[in-house]
Design a protein around this motif. Structure first.
Motif, PDB file in Angstrom:
ATOM      1  N   THR A  26      -0.244   5.717 -16.789  1.00 37.54           N
ATOM      2  CA  THR A  26      -0.841   4.541 -17.411  1.00 37.54           C
ATOM      3  C   THR A  26      -2.319   4.402 -17.049  1.00 37.54           C
ATOM      4  O   THR A  26      -2.729   4.663 -15.908  1.00 37.54           O
ATOM      5  N   ARG A  27      -3.093   3.998 -18.012  1.00 39.17           N
ATOM      6  CA  ARG A  27      -4.512   3.746 -17.774  1.00 39.17           C
ATOM      7  C   ARG A  27      -4.748   2.331 -17.260  1.00 39.17           C
ATOM      8  O   ARG A  27      -5.828   2.008 -16.773  1.00 39.17           O
ATOM      9  N   HIS A  28      -3.757   1.476 -17.422  1.00 39.64           N
ATOM     10  CA  HIS A  28      -3.891   0.067 -17.074  1.00 39.64           C
ATOM     11  C   HIS A  28      -2.671  -0.372 -16.261  1.00 39.64           C
ATOM     12  O   HIS A  28      -1.674   0.333 -16.175  1.00 39.64           O
ATOM     13  N   LEU A  29      -2.749  -1.516 -15.648  1.00 36.73           N
ATOM     14  CA  LEU A  29      -1.617  -2.172 -14.977  1.00 36.73           C
ATOM     15  C   LEU A  29      -1.000  -1.300 -13.889  1.00 36.73           C
ATOM     16  O   LEU A  29       0.197  -1.367 -13.629  1.00 36.73           O
ATOM     17  N   ARG A  30      -1.813  -0.494 -13.219  1.00 34.00           N
ATOM     18  CA  ARG A  30      -1.249   0.357 -12.174  1.00 34.00           C
ATOM     19  C   ARG A  30      -0.665  -0.436 -11.000  1.00 34.00           C
ATOM     20  O   ARG A  30       0.365  -0.038 -10.452  1.00 34.00           O
ATOM     21  N   PRO A  31      -1.273  -1.566 -10.575  1.00 32.69           N
ATOM     22  CA  PRO A  31      -0.612  -2.347  -9.515  1.00 32.69           C
ATOM     23  C   PRO A  31       0.779  -2.836  -9.910  1.00 32.69           C
ATOM     24  O   PRO A  31       1.709  -2.812  -9.103  1.00 32.69           O
TER      25      PRO A  31
END
Length: 340
Positions: A322-327
């Motif tokens: 994923t490029r986003h929302l890794r946390p």
């Protein structure tokens, strides 16, 4: 009267269904366009349901003896910090190279059952057989003959490298970053299996230098593998998945494995599901007097579950890279690992 099956393709699913039917007294003919079985290839995950299928073929114990069970699996960040860990000691999963698995399945067949260097005849030339089984892989000619050109596989947007280096390993790890991942697992033969994926345009060309540039700043385990990689022990493929077929059967012909449901490798289930296809189809064919009914029951048993796995593998690829929302991703993985 002895029943007969024409099996198109001597891959994992094709050899497995040939073994199951021949053990039940069927006459089997396997058509394989390659001149012989492959002698190189990377590791495959044999999940418990695949081992049950291999037991039915008569090679389960050989696979367990030759394979390498990963005792633990870890999801990591590029700096080596842990996202989550899964204890595999209670699971009977083995990593085994494709050549070793194919050799075991082939040796379980009657001598001469596989016609190598022999392209499959068209379906209308095989009507003397009781059943025809298309096990001819991602670019299946059998699927095309049954359902036309509208079900060719789709590019997933990801290209992958796979290979092996000298060494021994008891644990599996997969390192995740945006648009890329790198996995390291055990395998047979005193070797370590590895794979790498990146988001890229179809046909992307990149070799060892690219991999060392792309992943060279990651943690030391990745660096050690990349340092040991050689061109002759590495494969590079774009990744594809199947379009959802309306059926896995037509008349007296059935599809199995990648011909029916090719999937991204992110769940590690492709080879195992081909074996489950074979076990299911073999059981239904050998316990029924009605070939068409057995094939329809096979379709009902396998099409929906494998469609879900194709979607699940796609989702897992999106989550890992994923490029986003890794946390949010990392927290979800931590919670899932605690429940595993």
């Amino acid at each position: 009267m002895t029943r007969s099956a024409a099996i198109l393709g001597a891959g994992i699913g094709g050899l497995a269904i040939a073994g199951l039917l021949s053990r039940a007294g069927w006459h089997v003919e396997v058509f394989e366009r390659a001149p012989n079985l492959p002698t190189s290839g990377t590791a495959l995950g044999m999940w418990p349901h695949a081992l049950t299928a291999l037991d039915a073929v008569g090679v389960g114990d050989r696979v367990r003896e030759a394979g390498s069970p990963p005792h633990r699996g870890s999801f990591l960040r590029p700096d080596g910090s842990v996202i989550g860990t899964i204890d595999n000691t209670s699971r009977t999963t083995y990593m085994l190279s494709r050549p070793a698995l194919l050799a075991a399945l082939h040796e379980a067949l009657p001598t001469g059952a596989v016609a190598f260097d022999t392209p499959a005849p068209p379906l209308d030339a095989l009507t003397s057989h009781d059943v025809t089984i298309g096990a001819d892989g991602l670019r299946s000619a059998t699927r095309r003959q049954l359902f036309g050109d509208g079900y060719e596989p789709l590019y997933t947007g990801v290209t992958a490298w796979r290979g092996w280096v000298p060494g021994h390993r008891d644990e599996a790890s997969e390192t995740w970053d945006k648009s890329a991942l790198f996995g390291i697992t055990p395998r047979d033969g005193d070797l370590v299996n590895w794979y790498a994926c990146v988001r890229a345009d179809e046909g992307f060309d990149g070799g060892i230098d690219y991999l060392r540039s792309r992943f060279g700043t990651w943690h030391t385990e990745v660096g050690a593998v990349l340092e040991a990689v050689t061109p002759d022990a590495m494969l590079h493929h774009d990744l594809y998945e199947s379009r959802a077929l309306p059926s896995y059967v037509s008349g007296r012909t059935a599809l199995l494995g990648d011909a029916a449901h090719a999937m991204a490798p992110n769940l590690g289930r492709g080879a195992s599901e081909a074996l489950v296809d074979a076990a299911t189809l073999g059981r239904l064919l050998t316990h029924s007097n009605d070939i068409r009914d057995a094939l329809l029951r096979y379709d009902r048993a396998r099409r929906r579950p494998t469609h879900r796995l194709v979607r699940g593998s796609r989702i897992m690829s999106a989550v890992a890279m994923t490029r986003h929302l890794r946390p949010t991703r990392d927290l979800a993985v931590k919670l899932a690992a605690r429940l595993a």
